[in-house]
Scaffold this motif. Structure first.
Motif, PDB file in Angstrom:
ATOM      1  N   GLU A 141      44.551 -60.323   4.389  1.00 62.04           N
ATOM      2  CA  GLU A 141      45.491 -59.338   4.917  1.00 62.04           C
ATOM      3  C   GLU A 141      45.307 -59.087   6.405  1.00 62.04           C
ATOM      4  O   GLU A 141      46.175 -58.495   7.046  1.00 62.04           O
ATOM      5  CB  GLU A 141      45.362 -58.035   4.135  1.00 62.04           C
ATOM      6  CG  GLU A 141      45.948 -58.142   2.721  1.00 62.04           C
ATOM      7  CD  GLU A 141      45.785 -56.867   1.906  1.00 62.04           C
ATOM      8  OE1 GLU A 141      45.003 -55.981   2.345  1.00 62.04           O
ATOM      9  OE2 GLU A 141      46.428 -56.755   0.847  1.00 62.04           O
ATOM     10  N   SER A 142      44.209 -59.582   6.973  1.00 62.21           N
ATOM     11  CA  SER A 142      44.038 -59.462   8.418  1.00 62.21           C
ATOM     12  C   SER A 142      45.039 -60.344   9.164  1.00 62.21           C
ATOM     13  O   SER A 142      45.183 -60.240  10.378  1.00 62.21           O
ATOM     14  CB  SER A 142      42.601 -59.835   8.824  1.00 62.21           C
ATOM     15  OG  SER A 142      42.360 -61.222   8.636  1.00 62.21           O
ATOM     16  N   GLY A 144      48.093 -59.965   8.809  1.00 58.15           N
ATOM     17  CA  GLY A 144      49.184 -59.050   9.132  1.00 58.15           C
ATOM     18  C   GLY A 144      50.546 -59.501   8.656  1.00 58.15           C
ATOM     19  O   GLY A 144      50.701 -60.179   7.638  1.00 58.15           O
ATOM     20  N   GLU A 145      51.564 -59.131   9.423  1.00 60.53           N
ATOM     21  CA  GLU A 145      52.954 -59.384   9.034  1.00 60.53           C
ATOM     22  C   GLU A 145      53.261 -60.877   8.953  1.00 60.53           C
ATOM     23  O   GLU A 145      54.013 -61.310   8.077  1.00 60.53           O
ATOM     24  CB  GLU A 145      53.900 -58.705  10.028  1.00 60.53           C
ATOM     25  CG  GLU A 145      55.371 -58.830   9.651  1.00 60.53           C
ATOM     26  CD  GLU A 145      56.285 -58.088  10.619  1.00 60.53           C
ATOM     27  OE1 GLU A 145      57.512 -58.206  10.474  1.00 60.53           O
ATOM     28  OE2 GLU A 145      55.763 -57.395  11.530  1.00 60.53           O
ATOM     29  N   GLU A 146      52.667 -61.651   9.842  1.00 53.04           N
ATOM     30  CA  GLU A 146      52.916 -63.097   9.821  1.00 53.04           C
ATOM     31  C   GLU A 146      52.486 -63.693   8.483  1.00 53.04           C
ATOM     32  O   GLU A 146      53.215 -64.483   7.874  1.00 53.04           O
ATOM     33  CB  GLU A 146      52.171 -63.791  10.955  1.00 53.04           C
ATOM     34  CG  GLU A 146      52.368 -65.298  10.986  1.00 53.04           C
ATOM     35  CD  GLU A 146      51.665 -65.973  12.153  1.00 53.04           C
ATOM     36  OE1 GLU A 146      51.743 -67.211  12.244  1.00 53.04           O
ATOM     37  OE2 GLU A 146      51.043 -65.262  12.971  1.00 53.04           O
ATOM     38  N   ALA A 148      52.063 -62.017   5.636  1.00 54.00           N
ATOM     39  CA  ALA A 148      52.896 -61.437   4.575  1.00 54.00           C
ATOM     40  C   ALA A 148      54.214 -62.200   4.442  1.00 54.00           C
ATOM     41  O   ALA A 148      54.693 -62.456   3.335  1.00 54.00           O
ATOM     42  CB  ALA A 148      53.157 -59.963   4.859  1.00 54.00           C
ATOM     43  N   ASN A 149      54.802 -62.587   5.577  1.00 55.17           N
ATOM     44  CA  ASN A 149      56.066 -63.326   5.552  1.00 55.17           C
ATOM     45  C   ASN A 149      55.879 -64.730   4.964  1.00 55.17           C
ATOM     46  O   ASN A 149      56.753 -65.231   4.239  1.00 55.17           O
ATOM     47  CB  ASN A 149      56.645 -63.425   6.964  1.00 55.17           C
ATOM     48  CG  ASN A 149      57.145 -62.087   7.474  1.00 55.17           C
ATOM     49  OD1 ASN A 149      57.475 -61.195   6.701  1.00 55.17           O
ATOM     50  ND2 ASN A 149      57.192 -61.933   8.786  1.00 55.17           N
ATOM     51  N   GLU A 152      55.642 -64.660   1.156  1.00 54.70           N
ATOM     52  CA  GLU A 152      56.805 -64.152   0.423  1.00 54.70           C
ATOM     53  C   GLU A 152      57.388 -65.140  -0.593  1.00 54.70           C
ATOM     54  O   GLU A 152      57.587 -64.788  -1.765  1.00 54.70           O
ATOM     55  CB  GLU A 152      57.872 -63.684   1.408  1.00 54.70           C
ATOM     56  CG  GLU A 152      58.905 -62.787   0.771  1.00 54.70           C
ATOM     57  CD  GLU A 152      59.777 -62.092   1.815  1.00 54.70           C
ATOM     58  OE1 GLU A 152      60.998 -62.180   1.659  1.00 54.70           O
ATOM     59  OE2 GLU A 152      59.239 -61.502   2.767  1.00 54.70           O
ATOM     60  N   ASN A 183      55.403 -73.483   3.973  1.00 52.04           N
ATOM     61  CA  ASN A 183      54.656 -72.259   4.229  1.00 52.04           C
ATOM     62  C   ASN A 183      53.175 -72.428   3.922  1.00 52.04           C
ATOM     63  O   ASN A 183      52.318 -71.886   4.629  1.00 52.04           O
ATOM     64  CB  ASN A 183      55.229 -71.090   3.424  1.00 52.04           C
ATOM     65  CG  ASN A 183      56.444 -70.475   4.093  1.00 52.04           C
ATOM     66  OD1 ASN A 183      57.136 -71.129   4.862  1.00 52.04           O
ATOM     67  ND2 ASN A 183      56.718 -69.209   3.795  1.00 52.04           N
TER      68      ASN A 183
END
Length: 232
Positions: A141-142, A144-146, A148-149, A152, A183
């Motif tokens: 989770e470090s 971040g948003e990148e 997480a995307n 998905e 991905n």
């Protein structure tokens, strides 16, 4: 002896798949239990995550994920070594492809034929990948948003997302499925560029216990002798 990144043959895949499917007794009570990894597709997903992430997991960390609450009752040491060798070879092969030939990497999805039509089944593979991420979730989770995307399309076909990928329209579902492979490659490249941040710091170790002998069980938990495992 085969090289440790030699691809498994079809016969070896069948052997490993059969073992994973049949290792839990049919009469075992599995209610509210973790059945672990149940086929080679899920194992492929797990290993793809393990070799792509920020931390290098050792067998004593990921084998419990494979077995869940049902560690096998081995008929012999030879049986364990056979199955463990097949798993290590497959994991190393995935790592080799992602490191050296990432464009050749493809997830080991299942296929099912219904009334003459062939359908790609990704749920098991994606669930395996999720299991691999879960092992070191806070570190992943470090990203971040990148991160997480990038997760998905993979997590869309797992219990964590209530398999929401199957509720998508045909075109969007197809795009989501097609995004999984690239991905995974991007995730591997991302953590490869940051892996030094998570490497354990080298320090002098003062031994308070006797040194592991060459013929002693390897402390990594593989069950193999030290001279045939981490000593190499």
């Amino acid at each position: 002896m085969k090289e440790l990144d030699t691809p498994l043959t079809d016969k070896e895949f069948e052997r490993l798949d059969q073992f994973l499917l049949e290792r839990i007794d049919e009469e075992a009570n599995t209610l509210d239990s973790d059945e672990g990894v149940l086929d080679v597709s899920e194992l492929d997903g797990l290993f793809s995550a393990l070799v792509s992430g920020p931390i290098c997991a050792v067998p004593s960390q990921w084998l419990p994920v494979v077995w869940g609450d049902f560690e096998p009752l081995w008929r012999s040491q030879e049986e364990f070594e056979e199955i463990f060798s097949l798993m290590i070879r497959h994991m190393n092969r995935i790592a080799h492809l992602l490191m050296k030939y990432p464009e050749e990497f493809e997830p080991l999805f299942l296929e099912r034929e219904v009334q003459g039509n062939t359908y790609t089944i990704v749920d098991e593979w994606c669930e395996g990948y999720r299991r691999g991420v879960e092992l070191f979730r806070e570190v992943w989770e470090s990203g971040g948003e990148e991160m997480a995307n990038l997760f998905e399309p993979i997590f869309a076909f797992t219990a964590e997302a209530n398999w929401c990928g199957h509720d998508l329209g045909d075109d969007e579902k197809a795009r989501t499925l097609q995004a999984i492979s690239p991905n995974v490659r991007k995730i591997h490249a991302y953590w490869l560029s940051r892996r030094a941040e998570f490497a354990p710091m080298k320090q002098t170790v003062r031994r308070s216990a006797p040194r592991v002998g060459r013929n002693d069980p390897c402390p990594c938990g593989s069950g193999k002798k030290y001279k045939k495992c981490c000593l190499h």
